[in-house]
Design a protein around this motif. Structure first.
Motif, mmCIF file in Angstrom:
data_model
loop_
_atom_site.group_PDB
_atom_site.id
_atom_site.type_symbol
_atom_site.label_atom_id
_atom_site.label_comp_id
_atom_site.label_asym_id
_atom_site.label_seq_id
_atom_site.Cartn_x
_atom_site.Cartn_y
_atom_site.Cartn_z
ATOM 1 N N LEU A 1 0.830 -1.208 0.000
ATOM 2 C CA LEU A 1 0.000 0.000 0.000
ATOM 3 C C LEU A 1 0.863 1.256 0.000
ATOM 4 O O LEU A 1 0.582 2.208 -0.743
ATOM 5 N N ALA A 2 1.901 1.264 0.828
ATOM 6 C CA ALA A 2 2.793 2.434 0.893
ATOM 7 C C ALA A 2 3.441 2.683 -0.464
ATOM 8 O O ALA A 2 3.478 3.828 -0.944
ATOM 9 N N ILE A 3 3.937 1.636 -1.101
ATOM 10 C CA ILE A 3 4.577 1.774 -2.413
ATOM 11 C C ILE A 3 3.586 2.320 -3.436
ATOM 12 O O ILE A 3 3.894 3.261 -4.181
ATOM 13 N N ALA A 4 2.393 1.762 -3.476
ATOM 14 C CA ALA A 4 1.383 2.206 -4.444
ATOM 15 C C ALA A 4 1.017 3.671 -4.223
ATOM 16 O O ALA A 4 0.969 4.462 -5.179
ATOM 17 N N VAL A 5 0.781 4.039 -2.977
ATOM 18 C CA VAL A 5 0.400 5.426 -2.681
ATOM 19 C C VAL A 5 1.554 6.377 -2.983
ATOM 20 O O VAL A 5 1.346 7.447 -3.572
ATOM 21 N N GLU A 6 2.779 5.989 -2.599
ATOM 22 C CA GLU A 6 3.920 6.869 -2.849
ATOM 23 C C GLU A 6 4.162 7.078 -4.341
ATOM 24 O O GLU A 6 4.404 8.213 -4.775
ATOM 25 N N LEU A 7 4.078 6.025 -5.124
ATOM 26 C CA LEU A 7 4.356 6.155 -6.555
ATOM 27 C C LEU A 7 3.202 6.791 -7.326
ATOM 28 O O LEU A 7 3.404 7.745 -8.086
ATOM 29 N N VAL A 8 1.996 6.287 -7.099
ATOM 30 C CA VAL A 8 0.844 6.834 -7.831
ATOM 31 C C VAL A 8 0.517 8.244 -7.342
ATOM 32 O O VAL A 8 0.273 9.151 -8.145
ATOM 33 N N GLY A 9 0.529 8.438 -6.024
ATOM 34 C CA GLY A 9 0.242 9.764 -5.476
ATOM 35 C C GLY A 9 1.234 10.800 -5.971
ATOM 36 O O GLY A 9 0.850 11.904 -6.369
ATOM 37 N N SER A 10 2.511 10.456 -5.966
ATOM 38 C CA SER A 10 3.539 11.382 -6.465
ATOM 39 C C SER A 10 3.322 11.700 -7.936
ATOM 40 O O SER A 10 3.420 12.858 -8.347
ATOM 41 N N ALA A 11 3.034 10.678 -8.724
ATOM 42 C CA ALA A 11 2.810 10.889 -10.162
ATOM 43 C C ALA A 11 1.626 11.821 -10.404
ATOM 44 O O ALA A 11 1.692 12.704 -11.268
ATOM 45 N N LEU A 12 0.559 11.654 -9.630
ATOM 46 C CA LEU A 12 -0.608 12.522 -9.796
ATOM 47 C C LEU A 12 -0.297 13.959 -9.396
ATOM 48 O O LEU A 12 -0.663 14.909 -10.102
ATOM 49 N N VAL A 13 0.371 14.134 -8.272
ATOM 50 C CA VAL A 13 0.723 15.488 -7.823
ATOM 51 C C VAL A 13 1.647 16.159 -8.838
ATOM 52 O O VAL A 13 1.419 17.300 -9.244
ATOM 53 N N ILE A 14 2.676 15.462 -9.263
ATOM 54 C CA ILE A 14 3.648 16.036 -10.199
ATOM 55 C C ILE A 14 3.000 16.346 -11.550
ATOM 56 O O ILE A 14 3.250 17.398 -12.133
ATOM 57 N N SER A 15 2.145 15.464 -12.026
ATOM 58 C CA SER A 15 1.521 15.656 -13.341
ATOM 59 C C SER A 15 0.492 16.771 -13.354
ATOM 60 O O SER A 15 0.165 17.300 -14.416
ATOM 61 N N GLY A 16 -0.020 17.116 -12.183
ATOM 62 C CA GLY A 16 -1.068 18.135 -12.131
ATOM 63 C C GLY A 16 -2.446 17.583 -12.452
ATOM 64 O O GLY A 16 -3.396 18.338 -12.586
#
Length: 146
Positions: A65-80
């Motif tokens: 869960l941590a890996i999924a949230v860190e990677l997907v969440g970061s990608a969403l924030v960075i992508s806008g």
């Protein structure tokens, strides 16, 4: 009384108005999570051990869960895109981490001091994620900002 914008130095105004500033800021905010997700993915057994060390069992589930949230969440924030979702996920992950790993109220001495500081640094990150989501919402739909 002068407006805040009248008091802003020109070089600061130029940085804040530069088109790339929001992306650079989102990358900076999400960078620790992106690196953390990659690191956990590269050494999954260490990620599992970390989760179990903090009492989160089964460790493999919490690490996943941590890996999924860190990677997907970061990608969403960075992508806008879907910033509210990425920032919300990272904010919740941060809250869980600060409540499990930074339990300053249960410590004494130097350990308490370090955990206290880390707790409030994490709280500041959560505030940053809220601000990123607010700004993304207002930028996407100015009429919905109220």
């Amino acid at each position: 009384m002068p407006q805040a914008s009248d008091m802003t130095p020109r070089f600061v105004d130029a940085i804040l108005r530069w088109r790339g500033t929001p992306v650079v800021a989102r990358v900076a905010l999400a960078s620790a999570y992106l690196i953390g997700g990659i690191t956990k993915l590269a050494d999954f057994s260490a990620a599992v051990a970390e989760q179990e060390h903090f009492g989160l069992t089964p460790g493999w589930l919490w690490a996943s869960l941590a890996i999924a949230v860190e990677l997907v969440g970061s990608a969403l924030v960075i992508s806008g895109r879907l910033v509210w979702l990425g920032a919300g996920g990272l904010g919740v992950l941060t809250a869980v981490a600060m409540l499990t790993a930074n339990r300053f109220w249960a410590l004494e001495g130097a350990a308490r001091f370090a955990a206290f500081n880390a707790f409030f640094e994490h709280l500041g990150l959560i505030g940053g994620f809220v601000l990123v989501a607010v700004l993304a919402c207002r930028t996407a739909s100015p009429s919905r900002s109220s």
